[in-house]
Design a protein around this motif. Structure first.
Motif, PDB file in Angstrom:
ATOM      1  N   LEU A   1       0.822  -1.193   0.000  1.00  0.00           N
ATOM      2  CA  LEU A   1       0.000   0.000   0.000  1.00  0.00           C
ATOM      3  C   LEU A   1       0.865   1.255   0.000  1.00  0.00           C
ATOM      4  O   LEU A   1       0.612   2.221  -0.733  1.00  0.00           O
ATOM      5  N   VAL A   2       1.906   1.238   0.828  1.00  0.00           N
ATOM      6  CA  VAL A   2       2.803   2.402   0.874  1.00  0.00           C
ATOM      7  C   VAL A   2       3.480   2.613  -0.472  1.00  0.00           C
ATOM      8  O   VAL A   2       3.632   3.732  -0.967  1.00  0.00           O
ATOM      9  N   ALA A   3       3.892   1.511  -1.132  1.00  0.00           N
ATOM     10  CA  ALA A   3       4.570   1.621  -2.426  1.00  0.00           C
ATOM     11  C   ALA A   3       3.641   2.217  -3.479  1.00  0.00           C
ATOM     12  O   ALA A   3       4.029   3.070  -4.286  1.00  0.00           O
ATOM     13  N   VAL A   4       2.354   1.765  -3.497  1.00  0.00           N
ATOM     14  CA  VAL A   4       1.404   2.278  -4.487  1.00  0.00           C
ATOM     15  C   VAL A   4       1.134   3.762  -4.266  1.00  0.00           C
ATOM     16  O   VAL A   4       1.097   4.561  -5.200  1.00  0.00           O
ATOM     17  N   VAL A   5       0.960   4.141  -2.998  1.00  0.00           N
ATOM     18  CA  VAL A   5       0.686   5.543  -2.692  1.00  0.00           C
ATOM     19  C   VAL A   5       1.858   6.429  -3.071  1.00  0.00           C
ATOM     20  O   VAL A   5       1.715   7.488  -3.678  1.00  0.00           O
ATOM     21  N   CYS A   6       3.052   5.957  -2.728  1.00  0.00           N
ATOM     22  CA  CYS A   6       4.243   6.758  -3.057  1.00  0.00           C
ATOM     23  C   CYS A   6       4.431   6.876  -4.568  1.00  0.00           C
ATOM     24  O   CYS A   6       4.811   7.925  -5.105  1.00  0.00           O
ATOM     25  N   GLY A   7       4.152   5.759  -5.285  1.00  0.00           N
ATOM     26  CA  GLY A   7       4.266   5.812  -6.748  1.00  0.00           C
ATOM     27  C   GLY A   7       3.295   6.804  -7.355  1.00  0.00           C
ATOM     28  O   GLY A   7       3.627   7.554  -8.280  1.00  0.00           O
ATOM     29  N   GLY A   8       2.057   6.817  -6.894  1.00  0.00           N
ATOM     30  CA  GLY A   8       1.076   7.771  -7.409  1.00  0.00           C
ATOM     31  C   GLY A   8       1.486   9.195  -7.134  1.00  0.00           C
ATOM     32  O   GLY A   8       1.327  10.091  -7.971  1.00  0.00           O
ATOM     33  N   ILE A   9       2.013   9.433  -5.924  1.00  0.00           N
ATOM     34  CA  ILE A   9       2.476  10.784  -5.593  1.00  0.00           C
ATOM     35  C   ILE A   9       3.610  11.216  -6.513  1.00  0.00           C
ATOM     36  O   ILE A   9       3.679  12.349  -6.997  1.00  0.00           O
ATOM     37  N   ALA A  10       4.518  10.272  -6.790  1.00  0.00           N
ATOM     38  CA  ALA A  10       5.659  10.589  -7.655  1.00  0.00           C
ATOM     39  C   ALA A  10       5.200  10.929  -9.078  1.00  0.00           C
ATOM     40  O   ALA A  10       5.667  11.890  -9.702  1.00  0.00           O
ATOM     41  N   VAL A  11       4.263  10.135  -9.609  1.00  0.00           N
ATOM     42  CA  VAL A  11       3.753  10.401 -10.973  1.00  0.00           C
ATOM     43  C   VAL A  11       3.064  11.753 -11.032  1.00  0.00           C
ATOM     44  O   VAL A  11       3.245  12.538 -11.975  1.00  0.00           O
ATOM     45  N   GLY A  12       2.280  12.067 -10.020  1.00  0.00           N
ATOM     46  CA  GLY A  12       1.601  13.357 -10.003  1.00  0.00           C
ATOM     47  C   GLY A  12       2.577  14.504  -9.932  1.00  0.00           C
ATOM     48  O   GLY A  12       2.402  15.548 -10.580  1.00  0.00           O
ATOM     49  N   ALA A  13       3.629  14.345  -9.132  1.00  0.00           N
ATOM     50  CA  ALA A  13       4.615  15.416  -9.011  1.00  0.00           C
ATOM     51  C   ALA A  13       5.336  15.658 -10.331  1.00  0.00           C
ATOM     52  O   ALA A  13       5.581  16.792 -10.747  1.00  0.00           O
ATOM     53  N   VAL A  14       5.697  14.563 -11.015  1.00  0.00           N
ATOM     54  CA  VAL A  14       6.396  14.698 -12.307  1.00  0.00           C
ATOM     55  C   VAL A  14       5.506  15.408 -13.329  1.00  0.00           C
ATOM     56  O   VAL A  14       5.939  16.276 -14.085  1.00  0.00           O
ATOM     57  N   SER A  15       4.224  15.028 -13.377  1.00  0.00           N
ATOM     58  CA  SER A  15       3.300  15.663 -14.311  1.00  0.00           C
ATOM     59  C   SER A  15       3.150  17.138 -14.015  1.00  0.00           C
ATOM     60  O   SER A  15       3.130  17.987 -14.919  1.00  0.00           O
ATOM     61  N   PHE A  16       3.072  17.500 -12.792  1.00  0.00           N
ATOM     62  CA  PHE A  16       2.903  18.890 -12.416  1.00  0.00           C
ATOM     63  C   PHE A  16       4.127  19.714 -12.782  1.00  0.00           C
ATOM     64  O   PHE A  16       4.032  20.822 -13.318  1.00  0.00           O
ATOM     65  N   LEU A  17       5.300  19.139 -12.481  1.00  0.00           N
ATOM     66  CA  LEU A  17       6.536  19.868 -12.791  1.00  0.00           C
ATOM     67  C   LEU A  17       6.754  20.001 -14.303  1.00  0.00           C
ATOM     68  O   LEU A  17       7.282  21.010 -14.774  1.00  0.00           O
ATOM     69  N   SER A  18       6.355  18.987 -15.079  1.00  0.00           N
ATOM     70  CA  SER A  18       6.553  19.062 -16.534  1.00  0.00           C
ATOM     71  C   SER A  18       5.682  20.140 -17.157  1.00  0.00           C
ATOM     72  O   SER A  18       6.031  20.742 -18.165  1.00  0.00           O
ATOM     73  N   GLN A  19       4.515  20.438 -16.588  1.00  0.00           N
ATOM     74  CA  GLN A  19       3.669  21.514 -17.097  1.00  0.00           C
ATOM     75  C   GLN A  19       4.277  22.874 -16.847  1.00  0.00           C
ATOM     76  O   GLN A  19       4.053  23.808 -17.596  1.00  0.00           O
ATOM     77  N   ASP A  20       5.054  23.074 -15.864  1.00  0.00           N
ATOM     78  CA  ASP A  20       5.669  24.361 -15.543  1.00  0.00           C
ATOM     79  C   ASP A  20       6.916  24.641 -16.363  1.00  0.00           C
ATOM     80  O   ASP A  20       7.453  25.741 -16.325  1.00  0.00           O
ATOM     81  N   ASP A  21       7.398  23.646 -17.088  1.00  0.00           N
ATOM     82  CA  ASP A  21       8.648  23.863 -17.833  1.00  0.00           C
ATOM     83  C   ASP A  21       8.447  24.697 -19.082  1.00  0.00           C
ATOM     84  O   ASP A  21       9.408  25.072 -19.751  1.00  0.00           O
ATOM     85  N   GLY A  22       7.195  25.034 -19.470  1.00  0.00           N
ATOM     86  CA  GLY A  22       6.946  25.836 -20.667  1.00  0.00           C
ATOM     87  C   GLY A  22       6.730  24.942 -21.869  1.00  0.00           C
ATOM     88  O   GLY A  22       6.822  23.732 -21.809  1.00  0.00           O
ATOM     89  N   PRO A  23       6.422  25.559 -23.038  1.00  0.00           N
ATOM     90  CA  PRO A  23       6.147  24.764 -24.252  1.00  0.00           C
ATOM     91  C   PRO A  23       7.391  24.042 -24.718  1.00  0.00           C
ATOM     92  O   PRO A  23       8.502  24.500 -24.509  1.00  0.00           O
ATOM     93  N   PRO A  24       7.204  22.874 -25.319  1.00  0.00           N
ATOM     94  CA  PRO A  24       8.376  22.116 -25.791  1.00  0.00           C
ATOM     95  C   PRO A  24       9.136  22.899 -26.839  1.00  0.00           C
ATOM     96  O   PRO A  24       8.588  23.686 -27.603  1.00  0.00           O
TER      97      PRO A  24
END
Length: 231
Positions: free
Chosen positions: A41-64
């Protein structure tokens, strides 16, 4: 609690210990899954948090970033459009100035003097009025040769003038149908006489021509070929 109502099998906790020893509570042995699922359960929760963080940070990097080839193509298109835009249309003042300029060709044609008509080959005042002149009617109206004969004798003063047609047997060969305008043919050293004949009959200077045939004729000095009425 009596043993008759005790539903659990006997274990080490049912063994009486020494006097005054603490007595533990009975716990059923735990299965393997119960000890593993919290970690999953801890692994799944941490994985979801990590994916969400990466997606959020990639949107702030500006247009490709645009590929280099596309950037070069865009730059070339902008350069071409820039060159076309840099060409300015002439202003109203420039167009009016252009319209005000006269066409050089028109100015030259208006100011150009007419070319002088060709000059006669000789001097009519030096003509030999006793020279033999033969007048031939080629395609002029009937009687034109006689009219020309009278003009040369009565007005110009020639004494030896004969009249006939190019179709006559005694007429020189090659005169009929050769000329498109009244023409004066003269032999060598007869330019003055030919000029007097041409002026009397109104023949243009360009139609006063020296001819070897006349030069070689035994008696005639000038031939006149008529294709139109004399007047």
């Amino acid at each position: 609690m009596s043993k008759s109502h005790y539903s659990y099998p006997p274990d080490e906790f049912d063994v009486r210990g020494p006097e005054d020893a603490p007595v533990g509570v009975h716990r059923e042995p735990r299965s393997g899954w119960s000890s593993v699922w919290p970690f999953l359960l801890v692994a799944v929760v941490c994985g979801g948090i990590a994916v969400g963080a990466v997606s959020f940070l990639s949107q702030d990097d500006g247009p490709p970033s645009t590929p280099v080839a596309e950037q070069s193509a865009d730059a070339g298109a902008e350069g071409e459009s820039g060159d076309g835009a840099s060409e300015e249309e002439p202003t109203d003042g420039e167009s009016e100035a252009t319209e005000g300029e006269e066409d050089p060709a028109d100015g030259e044609s208006e100011g150009e003097e007419e070319e002088p008509a060709g000059e006669m080959p000789g001097d009519a005042s030096k003509a030999n009025l006793a020279a033999s002149v033969a007048v031939f009617n080629d395609s002029a109206p009937g009687g034109s040769a006689g009219t020309a004969q009278a003009t040369l004798q009565d007005e110009a003063g020639f004494s030896e003038v004969a009249a006939g047609n190019t179709t006559d047997a005694e007429a020189p060969q090659g005169l009929g149908g050769t000329y498109s305008a009244n023409t004066v043919l003269y032999g060598a050293d007869r330019a003055d006489t030919a000029t007097a004949v041409a002026e009397a009959l109104g023949v243009s200077p360009e139609n006063v021509i020296q001819s070897d045939n006349v030069t070689n004729h035994p008696s005639n000095a000038v031939w006149v070929v008529l294709t139109e009425a004399v007047g």
